[in-house]
Structures are given as structure tokens and as C-alpha cells.
Design an enzyme around this catalytic site. Structure first.
Site, PDB file in Angstrom:
ATOM      1  N   ASP A 154      -3.970 -25.081 -48.519  1.00 21.09           N
ATOM      2  CA  ASP A 154      -4.298 -25.980 -47.401  1.00 21.09           C
ATOM      3  C   ASP A 154      -4.526 -27.396 -47.919  1.00 21.09           C
ATOM      4  O   ASP A 154      -5.639 -27.732 -48.309  1.00 21.09           O
ATOM      5  CB  ASP A 154      -5.546 -25.462 -46.688  1.00 21.09           C
ATOM      6  CG  ASP A 154      -5.956 -26.319 -45.508  1.00 21.09           C
ATOM      7  OD1 ASP A 154      -5.064 -26.907 -44.878  1.00 21.09           O
ATOM      8  OD2 ASP A 154      -7.157 -26.387 -45.233  1.00 21.09           O
ATOM      9  N   GLU A 207      -6.511 -34.851 -41.521  1.00 23.61           N
ATOM     10  CA  GLU A 207      -6.573 -33.651 -40.683  1.00 23.61           C
ATOM     11  C   GLU A 207      -7.894 -32.919 -40.821  1.00 23.61           C
ATOM     12  O   GLU A 207      -8.354 -32.283 -39.871  1.00 23.61           O
ATOM     13  CB  GLU A 207      -5.414 -32.708 -41.052  1.00 23.61           C
ATOM     14  CG  GLU A 207      -5.194 -31.565 -40.077  1.00 23.61           C
ATOM     15  CD  GLU A 207      -6.046 -30.327 -40.351  1.00 23.61           C
ATOM     16  OE1 GLU A 207      -6.168 -29.473 -39.451  1.00 23.61           O
ATOM     17  OE2 GLU A 207      -6.596 -30.215 -41.476  1.00 23.61           O
ATOM     18  N   GLU A 208      -8.524 -32.988 -41.987  1.00 21.63           N
ATOM     19  CA  GLU A 208      -9.679 -32.138 -42.272  1.00 21.63           C
ATOM     20  C   GLU A 208     -10.990 -32.646 -41.674  1.00 21.63           C
ATOM     21  O   GLU A 208     -11.989 -31.933 -41.698  1.00 21.63           O
ATOM     22  CB  GLU A 208      -9.856 -31.982 -43.786  1.00 21.63           C
ATOM     23  CG  GLU A 208      -8.755 -31.180 -44.471  1.00 21.63           C
ATOM     24  CD  GLU A 208      -8.749 -29.708 -44.092  1.00 21.63           C
ATOM     25  OE1 GLU A 208      -9.516 -29.314 -43.184  1.00 21.63           O
ATOM     26  OE2 GLU A 208      -7.968 -28.950 -44.688  1.00 21.63           O
ATOM     27  N   HIS A 227      -0.679 -31.901 -44.043  1.00 20.85           N
ATOM     28  CA  HIS A 227      -1.638 -32.990 -44.215  1.00 20.85           C
ATOM     29  C   HIS A 227      -1.947 -33.228 -45.688  1.00 20.85           C
ATOM     30  O   HIS A 227      -1.931 -32.307 -46.513  1.00 20.85           O
ATOM     31  CB  HIS A 227      -2.906 -32.757 -43.396  1.00 20.85           C
ATOM     32  CG  HIS A 227      -3.641 -31.494 -43.696  1.00 20.85           C
ATOM     33  ND1 HIS A 227      -4.603 -31.400 -44.671  1.00 20.85           N
ATOM     34  CD2 HIS A 227      -3.573 -30.270 -43.121  1.00 20.85           C
ATOM     35  CE1 HIS A 227      -5.097 -30.176 -44.690  1.00 20.85           C
ATOM     36  NE2 HIS A 227      -4.475 -29.463 -43.764  1.00 20.85           N
ATOM     37  N   HIS A 247      -9.794 -22.899 -47.392  1.00 24.67           N
ATOM     38  CA  HIS A 247     -11.097 -23.576 -47.476  1.00 24.67           C
ATOM     39  C   HIS A 247     -12.061 -22.862 -48.414  1.00 24.67           C
ATOM     40  O   HIS A 247     -13.276 -23.096 -48.353  1.00 24.67           O
ATOM     41  CB  HIS A 247     -11.753 -23.715 -46.089  1.00 24.67           C
ATOM     42  CG  HIS A 247     -11.113 -24.727 -45.210  1.00 24.67           C
ATOM     43  ND1 HIS A 247     -11.750 -25.271 -44.108  1.00 24.67           N
ATOM     44  CD2 HIS A 247      -9.894 -25.331 -45.248  1.00 24.67           C
ATOM     45  CE1 HIS A 247     -10.952 -26.140 -43.519  1.00 24.67           C
ATOM     46  NE2 HIS A 247      -9.807 -26.187 -44.192  1.00 24.67           N
ATOM     47  N   ASP A 264      -4.763 -34.619 -46.982  1.00 24.23           N
ATOM     48  CA  ASP A 264      -6.173 -34.580 -47.368  1.00 24.23           C
ATOM     49  C   ASP A 264      -6.587 -33.131 -47.570  1.00 24.23           C
ATOM     50  O   ASP A 264      -5.877 -32.205 -47.149  1.00 24.23           O
ATOM     51  CB  ASP A 264      -7.060 -35.259 -46.320  1.00 24.23           C
ATOM     52  CG  ASP A 264      -6.934 -34.617 -44.933  1.00 24.23           C
ATOM     53  OD1 ASP A 264      -5.879 -34.002 -44.638  1.00 24.23           O
ATOM     54  OD2 ASP A 264      -7.883 -34.721 -44.130  1.00 24.23           O
TER      55      ASP A 264
END
Length: 434
Positions: A128, A162-163, A96, A407, A98
Site C-alpha cells: 500500500d 491518499e492516506e 498513491h 497498514h 504517500d
């Protein structure tokens, strides 16, 4: 013909780092936290296209490139390297474009530009998931450069949004709805958005809940005239948790899938309207989540929780209290404390198919490249892959960032891990040729 793995060789480190430098340089503008921060994934698409278009059909190359957008500046990218055998296919999906938010004041380095510290590639999105965007771009670029004759079609799907799920119809959900991924059902779909180089074979569902507690406000020096919602909430939550763990105990399949934890229910937030320290408030709210292994049904759990609250309300006199004057009923005033539970959008977990060809070759490739294979499961959520599994895709998941920085502040990945990820991808392609 030479072996596929020999043709694809090793990851071109310089090319990978240069691309990742460009991607992390855009990370500030692809933070996903609406309504304040709405990502512009096309900033990432631009750099991926710069790498791949020279090898596309528009320039006489083999790669079929499809830029699909449902919202302005928020594109997805489907890249296909055609094979020779009709219907034989494998795909890498889930990279992804984003990222989660980052506050530069909290970081030891600039989150929005790539910095290099030995093997560490540092910046928001390195683990990520912009690192994986760059990694799979390099794989497709090498296919376009070397043009190996493959039986299998190899597809890469770089996705938007996605986030955060508050804005729908942007990313993979829209691609599936429009049928643009249907042919991927013909072979394994590798969702490349986990970490630590091992197959992630199970994820959890999530049920966000809120427990609103109503009591009676009064002076804290006269507690016998109040219904303390804080005490009521604590006791009620304790009872609800006890019932939850009785009704949803560790499941035998959790050992098979090596889940780090069983299903859990816990509070994570507490709020009340405010007031003086000498006031017992009239109400409060406790919020939290349930993380549910995929062997239990989300709707069943929500029904049970509502039942717990209904029963506690009906029998509130029987609930434990806190001290000699703590109570939840004031008969002389015809008042009773009360509870109300509500739920935000819930999602279900996933148990990957451990008997599929896709899982078999992922394990073999991992063992060959990393030296060992140890699949794992966690009750973190990947709701999009449950939707894909329900649609009939053979979803397997892996990733080559670091779970410890996922994250997190000061996010980074290791170049050596990404190099191993590239070799795992080439091994998967090679194995599926046989």
C-alpha cells in the site's frame, strides 16, 4: 497485429524490482501524518518519470506525461497512451505515492529500504501502495516501448495525498475539481489500491463519533453522592448500540456484495481527565466509529445517533444502573448526568456497478490469470472512490498486495502476485479492444 497480451508480455521482474527499490528508499519521506509528517510525493514522481520520460512525446515517444502540482513537492502524475478511437478509454487510478507511518523499532526489518526474502518484497508501501505505483509504471513503460496500435486510450493517474484527508486540494480531489479527469468517464476507471488479487466491489462508510459524559465528582467511598460518568457512559453506549443495530440491521444487498461484516458501531477509545483511584471523576469521553455499508445513508445515521442521545438525556432515570447506589440523578442537588455526542468528518461507502463492462472484464481477466474470481466487500473505507462514483465515473477496484500486511508492521507483497496483476491489466486492455 499480434494480440495485445502477447505484445505486452509478462512483467519485467528486474525492472520492476529496481524501480520498487528506489520507491521504497523514499518511503521515509512520503509518510503522511500531518502536521508532523507531510509527504513529498515528488520524490516518487522523480523515479516514475525516470522510467517513463524516455518514451514520452518530449523524446519522440507516444506517452503524454502531465505532472500536476497544487502544493510544492506534492505532485500528481497523469500518463496517457493515446488510442485511435475518439472517446474510447480506460484508466488505472489511485496508485498513491504517500504511505502510512512506520516505526523502525517495531519492525523485524528496515521499513524504509526494500529487502527481498524469496518471493517477499518487504518494506513500507510494498502493498500500500508503492508496489502498485511501480506495477502500473511498468505497464505504461511497456506500452511506450512496444507501441501497440490500440483503439482505447490508456491512462494512468498516480496521485498524492491518499492516506490522510486533513490537507485537501492536493490529490485526486483537486484533479477532479479542475476537470483533468473528465474524459475518464468515457470508460472503466480501475482504482488500484486494494489487495488479494480479487475485485473489491464494496467498501464502507465511516462515522467517527465522540460521546462526552458529564457526572459529578466525589469520593469513591461515598458513591451515593456522585454521578459516575464511567457507569453512565457504559450504560448509555450499550443502549445506543442496541438501538443502532435495531435501526440498521444487516441489509439484503450485503449478501449480494459479499460484505465480510454488516454495519457496526463500537467504541475504540476511552479518556478521562485523570485523578486518584479513590475518586469518581466528573466526566469522561468514549470515542469510536460506525462502519456503514453503502446501502445506508450516513446523514440518516448521524441524525439517529443524535436522537438516541437526546432521548437518553430526557429519560436518564430509566437507564440501567450498576448496583444499589448507582444513579444518574441527584434530586436534592438538582443535578443530572448528561451526554453529548459529536462527529468528526464522515464518509460514505461505495457499491460498485456489477453490471458494467468494466466489472465484467475485470472478472474475466482475474479468472483467466488467477484461476478463479471471487469478488469481496469490506467495511474499510476508500472515501475518494465514492467521490469519483458520485461524479459519474465507472469505478472498479482491485489490488495485488496482501490484505494481511495492509497498514501493518513488517509490510510486504509477493512478486508473483504483482506479476499476475500485470497480466490482469494486459487482459483488461485486450478485452476492451473488442
Amino acid at each position: 497485429m499480434a494480440d495485445v497480451e502477447q505484445i505486452l508480455g509478462d512483467l519485467n521482474k528486474d525492472s520492476f524490482v529496481n524501480l520498487l527499490t528506489n520507491l521504497i528508499g523514499e518511503s521515509k519521506y512520503v509518510q503522511n501524518n500531518p502536521p508532523e509528517l507531510i509527504p513529498e510525493e515528488d520524490r516518487i514522481v522523480k523515479h516514475v518519470l525516470n522510467s517513463l520520460l524516455p518514451y514520452s512525446t518530449t523524446r519522440g515517444g507516444p506517452l503524454i506525461v502531465n505532472h500536476v502540482s497544487y502544493f510544492p513537492h506534492r505532485g500528481n502524475l497523469i500518463v496517457e497512451y493515446p488510442g485511435t478511437e475518439q472517446g474510447k478509454i480506460l484508466s488505472f487510478v489511485g496508485m498513491h505515492m504517500d504511505v502510512v507511518t512506520a516505526n523502525p523499532n517495531d519492525w523485524e526489518f528496515d521499513p524504509f529500504s526494500l529487502s527481498i526474502d524469496g518471493e517477499k518484497l518487504r518494506g513500507r508501501g510494498t502493498t500500500d501502495c508503492l508496489g502498485h505505483v511501480a506495477l502500473v509504471t511498468e505497464l505504461m513503460k511497456k506500452l511506450g516501448e512496444t507501441k501497440p496500435k490500440l483503439k482505447s486510450t490508456v491512462v494512468a493517474v498516480f496521485i498524492a495525498s491518499e492516506e490522510n484527508s486533513s490537507i485537501t486540494g492536493v490529490g485526486v480531489d483537486a484533479l477532479v475539481k479542475d476537470g483533468l479527469l473528465n474524459k475518464l468517464k468515457g470508460g472503466p476507471l480501475y482504482w488500484i489500491d486494494t489487495a488479494d488479487k480479487q475485485p473489491c466491489i464494496g467498501t464502507g462508510g465511516m462515522i467517527p463519533w465522540k460521546l462526552h459524559v458529564t457526572g459529578k465528582l466525589f469520593h469513591s467511598g461515598l458513591p451515593h453522592k456522585a454521578i459516575n460518568p464511567l457507569e453512565l457512559g457504559m450504560e448509555a453506549l450499550k443502549e445506543m448500540q442496541s438501538r443502532f443495530y435495531r435501526d440498521f440491521p444487516p441489509h439484503k444487498e450485503e449478501q449480494v456484495y459479499r460484505f465480510a461484516t454488516p454495519s457496526t458501531m463500537k467504541p475504540t477509545q476511552w479518556g478521562y481527565p485523570g485523578g486518584g483511584i479513590n475518586q469518581i471523576p466528573a466526566e469522561c469521553t468514549i470515542a469510536g466509529d460506525i462502519r456503514l455499508t453503502p446501502f445506508y445513508n450516513v446523514k440518516d445515521v448521524m441524525t439517529k445517533l443524535q436522537g438516541y442521545v437526546d432521548d437518553i438525556n430526557e429519560n436518564i432515570e430509566k437507564l440501567g444502573t450498576r448496583g444499589p447506589v448507582s444513579k444518574y440523578v441527584l434530586p436534592e442537588e438538582n443535578l443530572r448526568g448528561s451526554l453529548a455526542v459529536s462527529f468528526d468528518e464522515a464518509s460514505s461507502g461505495v457499491a460498485c456497478n456489477l453490471k458494467s463492462r468494466g466489472f465484467e472484464v475485470l472478472c474475466k481477466a482475474t479468472e483467466k490469470v488467477v484461476g478463479h474470481v471471487k469478488p469481496y466487500s469490506i467495511t474499510g473505507t476508500l472515501p475518494l472512490i465514492r467521490d469519483l462514483k458520485d461524479e459519474g465515473f465507472d469505478v472498479q477496484t482491485a489490488g495485488y498486495g496482501l490484505m494481511a500486511t495492509y497498514h501493518a508492521k513488517n509490510e510486504y507483497c509477493l512478486l508473483s502476485d504483482m506479476c499476475q496483476g500485470y497480466r490482469i491489466f494486459s487482459s483488461i486492455i485486450s478485452q476492451l479492444e473488442n
